[in-house]
Design a protein around this motif. Structure first.
Motif, PDB file in Angstrom:
ATOM      1  N   GLU A 275      -7.004  -1.275   1.356  1.00 36.15           N
ATOM      2  CA  GLU A 275      -5.979  -1.693   2.325  1.00 36.15           C
ATOM      3  C   GLU A 275      -5.280  -2.970   1.881  1.00 36.15           C
ATOM      4  OE1 GLU A 275      -5.052  -0.050   5.011  1.00 36.15           O
ATOM      5  OE2 GLU A 275      -6.535   1.523   4.619  1.00 36.15           O
ATOM      6  N   ARG A 276      -5.950  -3.748   1.052  1.00 38.19           N
ATOM      7  CA  ARG A 276      -5.448  -5.089   0.740  1.00 38.19           C
ATOM      8  C   ARG A 276      -4.020  -5.049   0.174  1.00 38.19           C
ATOM      9  NH1 ARG A 276      -8.501  -9.212  -3.465  1.00 38.19           N
ATOM     10  NH2 ARG A 276      -7.265 -11.084  -3.052  1.00 38.19           N
ATOM     11  N   GLU A 277      -3.218  -5.990   0.638  1.00 34.31           N
ATOM     12  CA  GLU A 277      -1.870  -6.156   0.084  1.00 34.31           C
ATOM     13  C   GLU A 277      -1.692  -7.626  -0.249  1.00 34.31           C
ATOM     14  OE1 GLU A 277       0.487  -4.516   3.296  1.00 34.31           O
ATOM     15  OE2 GLU A 277       0.719  -2.614   2.234  1.00 34.31           O
TER      16      GLU A 277
ATOM     17  N   LYS B  81       0.847  -1.195   0.000  1.00 35.54           N
ATOM     18  CA  LYS B  81       0.000   0.000   0.000  1.00 35.54           C
ATOM     19  C   LYS B  81       0.884   1.248   0.000  1.00 35.54           C
ATOM     20  CE  LYS B  81      -3.628   2.301   2.719  1.00 35.54           C
ATOM     21  NZ  LYS B  81      -4.378   2.915   1.624  1.00 35.54           N
TER      22      LYS B  81
ATOM     23  N   GLU C  53      -8.232   4.104  -0.990  1.00 39.63           N
ATOM     24  CA  GLU C  53      -8.823   3.549   0.248  1.00 39.63           C
ATOM     25  C   GLU C  53      -8.560   2.051   0.396  1.00 39.63           C
ATOM     26  OE1 GLU C  53     -12.524   5.150  -1.261  1.00 39.63           O
ATOM     27  OE2 GLU C  53     -10.860   6.544  -1.613  1.00 39.63           O
TER      28      GLU C  53
END
Lengths: 582, 431, 133
Positions: A438-440, A414, A436
């Motif tokens: 958040e996922r990685e 991110k 916005e």
């Protein structure tokens, strides 16, 4: 020369076999992963290194006339990127469209071992085989184009799916292909008239066929034959703002085709970054109003299971656009105000209109480019099932394959995304939700989307994309300890390690170390030879001779690629397609 | 391959860039006795294949064994500081690929005959791209075909009769549905084969092309004539070009070798690109040597560049005007020449030829040519497409497989094998 | 200056007989017959006072060479033609404008009748070149 190896203590990511970051030993003998290596095996201690199967890239333009035209027309892109010869390896150039030897070496250094050329004009296949002689260190496959051929049109027009399937089978055997590529069905043909198609039911000049009947006919023929790789599909309306909707319509149309085997997917949508552009609310289909189509398409993807996707991520900087979509390439040329160097290659009746090539620079500050960049990332970070997706830049369209590490960094970090959102035009933030998210991606996710999933999508999962017993010993060792390295917070480490592996093994042989390629191996070619029943086989021989003699400018008997160019490279898989009715 | 009673069907002719592959060759013993379908030159090439041959290797005019000739060639190569490898357009792709390997190994310059035929075409394309065409598409669709600065009647004898003046899928009557024009400074034999000949003044090609571009874009010009053609005629030509359904421009050395060189081609490419805003047009260079297209292709995939490649630094660099053969020789830079399947002594200007008489020359060719006369080492080669197989590329990019229809003379081997022998000996010496 | 001189642009190019002879072999009399030729229009022939087949000498800035004159009725005055090959190239300088390509088309030359001159055979020409003449 065969080597026996024991790769000890590496941290292994092998999602196809449910291995996620376990320390384990991998034994290699005679080019395969085995239970136990002979006692004279060489032992390499990989403690503190990450181990994955060799990378699999099902969509990268690494050979063929369009690539050569691009190299000829734009020597400037390679000029400052020499690739010197060594005692063991040949030289070349390594810019965004590397020369053949360099292409193989650069892939090896990155840990990739299988690459598919996704646009082969079958009439020019002989040249492709010659080029493969000079692309070392890979298993290579090719997807012949069938979408704008008068022969396809004839069978589609007659509703003769058996004939269409037989034409595909005949071609795959005669030129050594793996599957079926479809590019702008009907549109590239219409380009011979200076026209294009956009709607599913648009007329194609001179023929009673439409984009819909061509794409569904070919998808059905692929299923009838039982080809391991579903129809590889570049839709109509490429690069047109708002095309996410027409792409979904086309996928809906193909969704009606029944899968013939265990595999549920009947179509692979390629380079979605170019196919899934949205527009702002109440906007028009133009570049001023372009918005990310990523969320819309992720939602569609999550709900529909009949297709697979690759990203075709744009990576900014200089690129070389080349597609079998003649009219699209011309429109791109017009977009530059007629300043760009536009090339067009028609390829006989096999593909009237043919390929187009336009050098293109994707600018971070261009609103349109920024939005296109963000769309595919937004998609990738919002889909649930990673097994139906793989990473690509549609090399060299969205950028060279050397940018894969950058793409991986955007997905894994991110922090990296925030950094880039600050560099690119504000529309990337305003017209998408990327900021916005958040996922990685985890390392396991990367292993899925760069080897396991692409191998499955190609139907090569028996030997490719994993490290289980019986797999080809194609192995990438990355020089970082996943337990101790915080990649997400150090995106530069991602760039470093994914560009150059610690070791790459191809078929059990070490081809590179710390990014230096020390071995020049002959590549091999993966192909599929569908066996037809005798009646259908005789029918297609007869019908093709008649059509090709009438429509080609060269002799029918000179169409197949002679054995002499193939037998030392080709690994054909014979499949039983005798059930296709005559 | 079809072979029955020593009759070979669908043989590609290895003379010009047309690579007509409908040739029927009849062999009787070790002689080719009949060539059906081929043009007059093709017949000469096949039936006369045994004439004027170089049959034995020579060093300084004395007959030697192949091994001895290779040995001397290797000595020349190793003692040279600036070797030029040249030719390659009248041989098959594998020989070309070996030549690049040799160039890389020795840090030499490798150039093919493109530099003196369609080199400017490539330079023009590097300015502007290239909207090409293909021979099948032209046959099926093209209603207006223009030859510019090309004389196919002499250089590509079957181009018109075999590919163009033929019915196609959408051109049923090639005599009426398709118009063929010729633009040239000379009323050549081709002028008699076309529907219309337009003569322009020498050295005005660029002006005429740019005028057509202006007219097609709707500009008015306040001159009465350009290149010897009245503006009214030029306007009429521009309108005809715009109103063709599918136009094709075939251009020859009349554009590439004349006043303006690559600028002529650059302009021609832009003309075709402009026309695509109105209708469909493509262009194709009339490639001369049967595999000069292949030489560009192999050079490009191996080195990244189509011709004029220098390996002095251990990697390929491209610089036409600098690493092109005529310039390398005229500047006196090359200190040895390895010539394969070309005849620079016959085809290069005088001072370039004069330099190559002063340096050691290794000449690999099936026939005795003018370069053989000045070469220190002559090595005979099998004729590709007659005495050995291989692949070549047609002028529109189509690759074709060449046939071996007859054994080469005893002891004579293909170019690629000669080059491999040289490479092998060199690798031993260089270790 | 000889009063009978004509000043023309000479261009080189392919002919069918040049192509055929080249395929047969360059060291043949066919080849010499095909390329040691200068095609001239009727006006030039007339002002040189020569008949078809007589010898002319063609002079450029760097040299001169004798070739056989051949009437070409379709040539426009001011333009002459010599088939591509060693005779034309003997007159040509090597300047390529840094493109690699010499000026094979439209070379400014002077042509004179030269009944006393002998046309070099291919061998003689090769020898001449070799000796740097």
């Amino acid at each position: 020369m065969t080597e026996h190896l024991i790769l000890k203590n590496g941290v292994v990511f092998d999602p196809m076999n449910g291995v996620e970051g376990e320390v384990m030993d991998i034994c290699v003998s005679e080019g395969k992963i085995v239970e136990k290596a002979p006692s004279n095996a060489k032992v390499i201690d990989l403690k503190g290194n990450t181990v994955m199967a060799g990378g699999v890239d099902p969509h990268s333009h690494i050979l063929g006339s369009k690539l050569n035209v691009a190299r000829v027309v734009s020597p400037d892109v390679n000029r400052h990127h020499p690739y010197p010869a060594t005692k063991k390896t040949r030289s070349g150039v390594a810019g965004i469209i590397p020369s053949s030897f360099a292409t193989g070496f650069l892939y090896s250094a990155m840990g990739y071992t299988t690459v598919v050329e996704p646009a082969l004009p079958a009439t020019k296949a002989l040249g492709a085989w010659e080029e493969i002689e000079d692309i070392p260190g890979l298993d290579i496959a090719m997807l012949p184009l069938f979408c704008n051929s008068m022969i396809s049109f004839k069978y589609v027009q007659d509703g003769d799916i058996s004939g269409l399937a037989a034409y595909i089978a005949w071609t795959l055997k005669k030129v050594g292909g793996l599957g079926v590529k479809v590019v702008n069905p009907g549109g590239t043909y219409a380009w011979a008239y200076g026209k294009n198609v956009c709607g599913l039911d648009d007329e194609v000049p001179e023929w009673d066929v439409t984009p819909r009947t061509i794409m569904t006919g070919l998808a059905e023929a692929v299923q009838e034959l039982g080809l391991p790789h579903q129809m590889h599909f570049h839709p109509t309306n490429l690069g047109r703002p708002g095309n996410v909707h027409t792409t979904m319509q086309q996928l809906d149309a193909i969704g009606g085709i029944k899968p013939s085997g265990k595999k549920k997917e009947v179509v692979h949508l390629t380079h979605m970054a170019f196919d899934c552009l949205g527009v702002v609310e109440e906007g028009m289909s133009n570049w001023k109003d372009v918005a990310s189509g990523g969320l819309t398409f992720a939602d569609y993807y999550n709900k529909h299971k009949h297709f697979t996707v690759d990203l075709g991520q744009i990576t900014f900087g200089q690129s070389m656009t080349m597609t079998g979509d003649g009219p699209f390439q011309h429109s791109l040329y017009l977009l530059t105000g007629g300043k760009a160097k536009w090339s067009n290659i028609p390829v006989d009746v096999e593909l009237p209109g043919g390929a187009g090539i336009v050098p293109f620079t994707f600018e971070p500050k261009s609103p349109a480019n920024a939005v296109q960049w963000v769309g595919s990332l937004e998609f990738a970070l919002n889909i649930k099932d990673l097994w139906r997706m793989f990473l690509s830049t549609d090399h060299p369209n969205g950028g060279p394959f050397l940018k894969y590490p950058l793409l991986i960094s955007w997905l894994m970090s991110k922090k990296q995304r925030e950094h880039w959102l600050g560099k690119v035009h504000k529309f990337a933030s305003e017209r998408s939700t990327l900021a916005e998210i958040e996922r990685e991606y985890s390392l396991n996710d990367i292993a899925i989307t760069t080897r396991a999933a692409p191998a499955k999508i190609l139907g090569l999962e028996k030997t490719k994309g994993h490290l289980g017993l019986g797999a080809d010993a194609d192995i990438a060792v990355y020089g970082f300890n996943p337990e101790k390295t915080d990649l997400a917070n150090n995106p530069d480490l991602i760039l470093k390690h994914f560009l150059q592996t610690e070791f790459t093994f191809k078929g059990g042989l070490q081809v590179s170390k710390k990014g230096i390629v020390g071995k020049q191996l002959h590549s091999r070619v993966i192909s599929v030879h569908p066996e037809l029943n005798q009646d259908l086989s005789q029918r297609i021989d007869r019908e093709l001779e008649e059509m090709m003699s009438k429509w080609f400018s060269h002799s029918f008997s000179n169409y197949p690629v002679p054995k002499r160019y193939r037998e030392h490279l080709e690994m054909p898989t014979v499949i039983d397609s005798t059930a296709v009715k005559a | 391959m079809t072979e029955a009673n020593n009759i070979f069907n669908a043989v590609p002719c290895t003379f010009c860039g047309c690579l007509c592959d409908d040739i029927i060759i009849e062999v009787d013993g070790n002689r080719i006795v009949k060539n059906t379908n081929g043009c007059a030159i093709s017949k000469e090439r096949f039936i006369g294949h045994a004439e004027n041959r170089c049959l034995e290797p020579t060093v300084s005019g004395k007959t030697v064994s192949l091994e001895k000739a290779i040995e001397r060639a290797v000595e020349i190569i190793t003692s040279s500081k600036r070797l030029l490898i040249y030719g390659l357009s009248s041989t098959e792709n594998d020989a070309q690929r070996e030549a690049y390997r040799l160039a890389e190994l020795t840090g030499s310059v490798v150039d093919n005959t493109t530099s003196v035929c369609h080199g400017p075409t490539i330079l023009g394309a590097q300015e502007s791209g290239e909207a090409t065409s293909s021979l099948a598409e032209v046959r099926h669709r093209s209603d207006l075909v223009i030859y510019w600065g090309a004389n196919p009647a002499a250089a590509h004898p079957r181009h018109i009769p075999h590919y163009i003046r033929q019915p196609g899928e959408y051109i049923k009557d090639p005599k009426n549905d398709r118009k063929i024009w010729l633009i040239d400074i000379r009323e050549t034999t081709t002028a008699r084969m076309v529907d219309r000949f337009i003569r322009i003044e020498p050295r005005t090609d660029l002006e005429v092309i740019q005028t057509l571009r202006a007219l097609i874009r709707g500009h008015k010009l306040d001159v009465s004539q350009v290149g010897g053609i009245s503006i009214a005629d030029l306007e009429e030509i521009a309108i005809a070009m715009k109103s063709a359904k599918y136009g094709t421009l075939f251009f020859g050395l009349g554009l590439t070798q004349s006043w303006g060189r690559h600028r002529n081609i650059d302009a021609a490419i832009r003309l075709i690109q402009d026309l695509n805003a109105h209708t469909k047009w493509g262009l194709l260079p009339m490639r001369g040597h049967y595999n000069v297209s292949g030489a560009n292709k192999t050079s490009t995939w191996v080195t990244g560049y189509p011709y004029a490649v220098d390996f002095a630094r251990g990697y390929p660099r491209f610089s036409p005007g600098e690493y092109t053969a005529v310039d390398m020789l005229a500047r006196g830079e090359a200190d040895a020449l390895l010539n394969i399947a070309a005849d620079p002594v016959a085809h290069f200007p005088r001072s370039a030829v004069s330099h190559l008489t002063k340096i050691p020359v290794i000449n690999i060719d099936p026939k005795i040519n003018m370069t053989s006369q000045v070469a220190e080492v002559n090595i005979p080669a099998a004729i590709a497409g007659i005495e050995c197989d291989g692949a070549a590329t047609r002028m529109d990019g189509l690759p074709l497989y060449l046939r071996k229809v007859i054994e080469p003379p005893e002891g004579v081997i293909p170019d690629r094998d000669i080059l491999r022998m040289i490479i092998k000996s060199l690798e031993k010496v260089m270790k | 200056m000889n009063s009978g001189s004509v000043y023309v642009l000479v261009t080189s190019g392919r002919t069918l007989s040049q192509g055929r002879a080249m395929e047969k072999g360059k060291m043949t009399s066919d080849y010499e017959d095909a390329v040691a030729v200068c095609e001239l229009d009727a006006t030039s022939m007339e002002s040189l006072g020569i008949e078809n087949g007589e010898t002319v000498v063609v002079k450029s800035g760097i040299g001169e060479i004798a070739v056989k004159a051949k009437l070409n009725k379709n040539l426009h005055p001011g333009l002459a033609f010599i088939p591509c090959g060693p005779y034309f190239n003997y007159l040509l300088d090597s300047y390529t404008q840094h493109t690699g390509m010499p000026g094979f088309k439209s070379l400014a030359v002077t042509i004179d009748a030269a009944p006393e001159m002998k046309i070099s055979t291919i061998e003689e020409l090769a020898k001449k070149i070799k000796e740097g003449k």
